[in-house]
Design a protein around this motif. Sequence first.
Motif, PDB file in Angstrom:
ATOM      1  N   VAL A 104       0.832  -1.207   0.000  1.00  0.00           N
ATOM      2  CA  VAL A 104       0.000   0.000   0.000  1.00  0.00           C
ATOM      3  C   VAL A 104       0.863   1.253   0.000  1.00  0.00           C
ATOM      4  CG1 VAL A 104      -1.652   1.334   1.344  1.00  0.00           C
ATOM      5  CG2 VAL A 104      -1.989  -1.126   1.052  1.00  0.00           C
ATOM      6  N   VAL A 105       1.917   1.231   0.856  1.00  0.00           N
ATOM      7  CA  VAL A 105       2.797   2.399   0.919  1.00  0.00           C
ATOM      8  C   VAL A 105       3.487   2.631  -0.422  1.00  0.00           C
ATOM      9  CG1 VAL A 105       4.884   3.340   1.981  1.00  0.00           C
ATOM     10  CG2 VAL A 105       3.157   2.212   3.396  1.00  0.00           C
ATOM     11  N   VAL A 106       4.047   1.544  -0.999  1.00  0.00           N
ATOM     12  CA  VAL A 106       4.724   1.672  -2.295  1.00  0.00           C
ATOM     13  C   VAL A 106       3.737   2.099  -3.379  1.00  0.00           C
ATOM     14  CG1 VAL A 106       5.949   0.404  -4.095  1.00  0.00           C
ATOM     15  CG2 VAL A 106       6.546   0.054  -1.700  1.00  0.00           C
ATOM     16  N   SER A 107       2.528   1.528  -3.324  1.00  0.00           N
ATOM     17  CA  SER A 107       1.513   1.870  -4.324  1.00  0.00           C
ATOM     18  C   SER A 107       1.114   3.337  -4.228  1.00  0.00           C
ATOM     19  CB  SER A 107       0.284   0.983  -4.142  1.00  0.00           C
ATOM     20  OG  SER A 107       0.628  -0.384  -4.292  1.00  0.00           O
ATOM     21  N   LEU A 108       0.921   3.802  -3.001  1.00  0.00           N
ATOM     22  CA  LEU A 108       0.583   5.214  -2.832  1.00  0.00           C
ATOM     23  C   LEU A 108       1.687   6.116  -3.360  1.00  0.00           C
ATOM     24  CD1 LEU A 108      -1.013   5.149   0.736  1.00  0.00           C
ATOM     25  CD2 LEU A 108      -2.198   5.545  -1.436  1.00  0.00           C
ATOM     26  N   PHE A 109       2.928   5.757  -3.072  1.00  0.00           N
ATOM     27  CA  PHE A 109       4.060   6.551  -3.558  1.00  0.00           C
ATOM     28  C   PHE A 109       4.120   6.527  -5.085  1.00  0.00           C
ATOM     29  CE2 PHE A 109       8.500   6.613  -4.993  1.00  0.00           C
ATOM     30  CZ  PHE A 109       8.857   7.890  -4.586  1.00  0.00           C
ATOM     31  N   LEU A 110       3.950   5.315  -5.658  1.00  0.00           N
ATOM     32  CA  LEU A 110       4.043   5.175  -7.109  1.00  0.00           C
ATOM     33  C   LEU A 110       2.912   5.918  -7.813  1.00  0.00           C
ATOM     34  CD1 LEU A 110       5.428   3.912  -9.564  1.00  0.00           C
ATOM     35  CD2 LEU A 110       4.014   1.871  -9.224  1.00  0.00           C
ATOM     36  N   THR A 111       1.693   5.726  -7.329  1.00  0.00           N
ATOM     37  CA  THR A 111       0.565   6.404  -7.963  1.00  0.00           C
ATOM     38  C   THR A 111       0.660   7.916  -7.810  1.00  0.00           C
ATOM     39  OG1 THR A 111      -0.717   6.051  -5.923  1.00  0.00           O
ATOM     40  CG2 THR A 111      -1.012   4.459  -7.704  1.00  0.00           C
ATOM     41  N   SER A 112       1.207   8.359  -6.672  1.00  0.00           N
ATOM     42  CA  SER A 112       1.390   9.791  -6.488  1.00  0.00           C
ATOM     43  C   SER A 112       2.398  10.337  -7.492  1.00  0.00           C
ATOM     44  CB  SER A 112       1.851  10.072  -5.056  1.00  0.00           C
ATOM     45  OG  SER A 112       2.118  11.447  -4.875  1.00  0.00           O
ATOM     46  N   ARG A 113       3.505   9.606  -7.705  1.00  0.00           N
ATOM     47  CA  ARG A 113       4.498  10.030  -8.684  1.00  0.00           C
ATOM     48  C   ARG A 113       3.911  10.059 -10.079  1.00  0.00           C
ATOM     49  NH1 ARG A 113       9.959   9.444  -8.218  1.00  0.00           N
ATOM     50  NH2 ARG A 113       9.888  10.295 -10.350  1.00  0.00           N
ATOM     51  N   ILE A 114       3.152   9.023 -10.426  1.00  0.00           N
ATOM     52  CA  ILE A 114       2.557   8.969 -11.761  1.00  0.00           C
ATOM     53  C   ILE A 114       1.567  10.112 -11.953  1.00  0.00           C
ATOM     54  CG2 ILE A 114       1.061   7.600 -13.271  1.00  0.00           C
ATOM     55  CD1 ILE A 114       2.339   5.097 -12.113  1.00  0.00           C
ATOM     56  N   THR A 115       0.750  10.341 -10.930  1.00  0.00           N
ATOM     57  CA  THR A 115      -0.241  11.417 -11.027  1.00  0.00           C
ATOM     58  C   THR A 115       0.440  12.774 -11.161  1.00  0.00           C
ATOM     59  OG1 THR A 115      -1.790  10.128  -9.679  1.00  0.00           O
ATOM     60  CG2 THR A 115      -2.203  12.492  -9.884  1.00  0.00           C
ATOM     61  N   ARG A 116       1.495  13.007 -10.363  1.00  0.00           N
ATOM     62  CA  ARG A 116       2.213  14.281 -10.462  1.00  0.00           C
ATOM     63  C   ARG A 116       2.897  14.427 -11.813  1.00  0.00           C
ATOM     64  NH1 ARG A 116       4.089  13.129  -5.164  1.00  0.00           N
ATOM     65  NH2 ARG A 116       6.149  12.687  -6.047  1.00  0.00           N
ATOM     66  N   SER A 117       3.358  13.324 -12.374  1.00  0.00           N
ATOM     67  CA  SER A 117       4.023  13.383 -13.678  1.00  0.00           C
ATOM     68  C   SER A 117       3.034  13.633 -14.808  1.00  0.00           C
ATOM     69  CB  SER A 117       4.782  12.075 -13.937  1.00  0.00           C
ATOM     70  OG  SER A 117       5.771  11.863 -12.953  1.00  0.00           O
ATOM     71  N   LEU A 118       1.824  13.106 -14.684  1.00  0.00           N
ATOM     72  CA  LEU A 118       0.815  13.295 -15.720  1.00  0.00           C
ATOM     73  C   LEU A 118       0.152  14.664 -15.638  1.00  0.00           C
ATOM     74  CD1 LEU A 118      -0.991   9.831 -15.844  1.00  0.00           C
ATOM     75  CD2 LEU A 118       0.561  10.808 -17.535  1.00  0.00           C
ATOM     76  N   ALA A 119       0.145  15.260 -14.448  1.00  0.00           N
ATOM     77  CA  ALA A 119      -0.534  16.558 -14.282  1.00  0.00           C
ATOM     78  C   ALA A 119       0.004  17.625 -15.232  1.00  0.00           C
ATOM     79  CB  ALA A 119      -0.434  17.014 -12.829  1.00  0.00           C
ATOM     80  N   PRO A 120       1.345  17.792 -15.388  1.00  0.00           N
ATOM     81  CA  PRO A 120       1.828  18.800 -16.348  1.00  0.00           C
ATOM     82  C   PRO A 120       1.427  18.488 -17.784  1.00  0.00           C
ATOM     83  CG  PRO A 120       3.580  18.150 -14.827  1.00  0.00           C
ATOM     84  CD  PRO A 120       2.460  17.184 -14.634  1.00  0.00           C
ATOM     85  N   VAL A 121       1.362  17.192 -18.140  1.00  0.00           N
ATOM     86  CA  VAL A 121       0.952  16.813 -19.497  1.00  0.00           C
ATOM     87  C   VAL A 121      -0.495  17.234 -19.740  1.00  0.00           C
ATOM     88  CG1 VAL A 121       0.661  14.888 -21.095  1.00  0.00           C
ATOM     89  CG2 VAL A 121       2.576  14.878 -19.488  1.00  0.00           C
TER      90      VAL A 121
END
Length: 389
Positions: free
Chosen positions: A87-104
Motif C-alpha cells: 500500500v505504501v509503495v503503491s501510494l508513492f508510485l501512484t502519487s508520482r505517476i499522477t504528479r508526472s501526468l498533471a503537467p501533461v
Amino acid sequence: MSRALPRIAARRDLGTRLLVAIIVVVIVGGATAWVVAARVGPAIFHSHMARISGTNPDAIVHAEAAFRTASALSLALALAAAMIASVVVSLFLTSRITRSLAPVIHAARRVARKDYTARVPEAGMGTEFGDLADAVNTMAMDLEHIEQSRTQMLGDLAHEMRTPIATLGGYLEAIADGLEHADAATLAMLREQVARLSRLSEDIALVTSAEEGRLTMRRKPTSVMLIVHDAVTQATARFSARKVALDVRVATTGTSASADTTVDVDADRIAQVLTNLLDNALRHTPPGGAVTVATELAPTVVRITVSDDGEGIPAEHVAHVFDRFYRVDTARDRAHGGSGVGLSIAKSITEAHGGTITAQSDGPGRGAQFTVVLPLAERSPHPPIGFGS
C-alpha cells in the motif's frame, strides 16, 4: 442505483485505479499463499513426525497444533507486512505517476485553448514518460509554428492584395465620377492589376497544395538537359530586354550532366522551379550583369545551380528566402513585381520530387546561388524523353 455505480467508477482517476489493482493483486497473492501453506505445510510436517520412531501420538498431535499455530501466525504477520508495504509503495508510485501526468494534462489543455507556448518539463519517470513529454512539446511547437505561419501569411496576403485592390477601386471610382477616362492606357493598367491578383491567387494555391502534399504531378523519366534548355530558351527574351547575360555552363567540378541524364519528374513542375529561380535572379541582377545555369552529375543525384552576380543576400536573410512573402528589401522587391512566393513554390515542388533546394550568398553586392538537387531516375530499357523526342 445501477446507473450511479458506473458514474462513480468513471470518475476514478488513474492513481486510484492503480492502487485498487495493486491491492487486489496483493490480496489474491496472500490468499493463494495462505491456502498453499495451510494444505501443504501441515501434511509435510505430519509425514516427518511420523517417521520419528517411538514418538508419542499425543506429542505428535501437540507438535502439529503448535506448527499450525506458528505457521498461521508467521504467515499472517508476513502478509500483513506485505500488505502495508504494498500500500505504501503503491501510494508513492501512484502519487508520482499522477504528479508526472498533471503537467501533461495541463499543457494539453493549454494547447486546446490555442496557447501553443505550453511545454511539459522532464518528469524523470522513465523513457515512456519522456517520450510522452517530447511528443506533446513537439506537437505544441509545430502548432505554434503553423499558427505563426498562418497569421503571417494572412497578414502578408492582405498586404499584397491591398495595393492592386486600392488601385482598381480608385480608378473605377474616378471613372464613375468622370475624373478619369476608360482609355486604352487606363484599361491596360487595370488589366495589369487584375492579372497581378490572379497570379497571386494561383501562386498561393500552388504553394499550399505542394506543402500539403496535394500537388498533382505526372512524373516520367525526362532529360535534365531538356528541362534546362527549355527553361533557358523561354527566359532568353526577358534577359535580353533587361540586358542581363544568361549562360548555360557545365560544372566546374565533378561531371557535367549530359542529354541522357534523366530524372523521374513532372517536367512542367521542375521547369517552373527553374523559371522561378531565373526570374528571381533577373529581378536582382542589374543591367550588364550575368546569370549562369550549371549542371553537375553525382552518383545518385544531379545538381542544377542558378547563380548571379547581382545584389546578393545578407547573411541573416539567407535562411528565410524560401518563406512565403519573405523579402530582403520589401519596397524594392515589390517594385520589381514579384509575388513573394516564387521561391516558396520552387522549394515545395522540389521537395515534392524528393529533392532539395538551397540558397547561398557571400553578402550584399556579391551575388547569390540557388542549387536544386534531384535524385536520378532508375535506368530502364525505355529511352528517356529528351532532345528530339
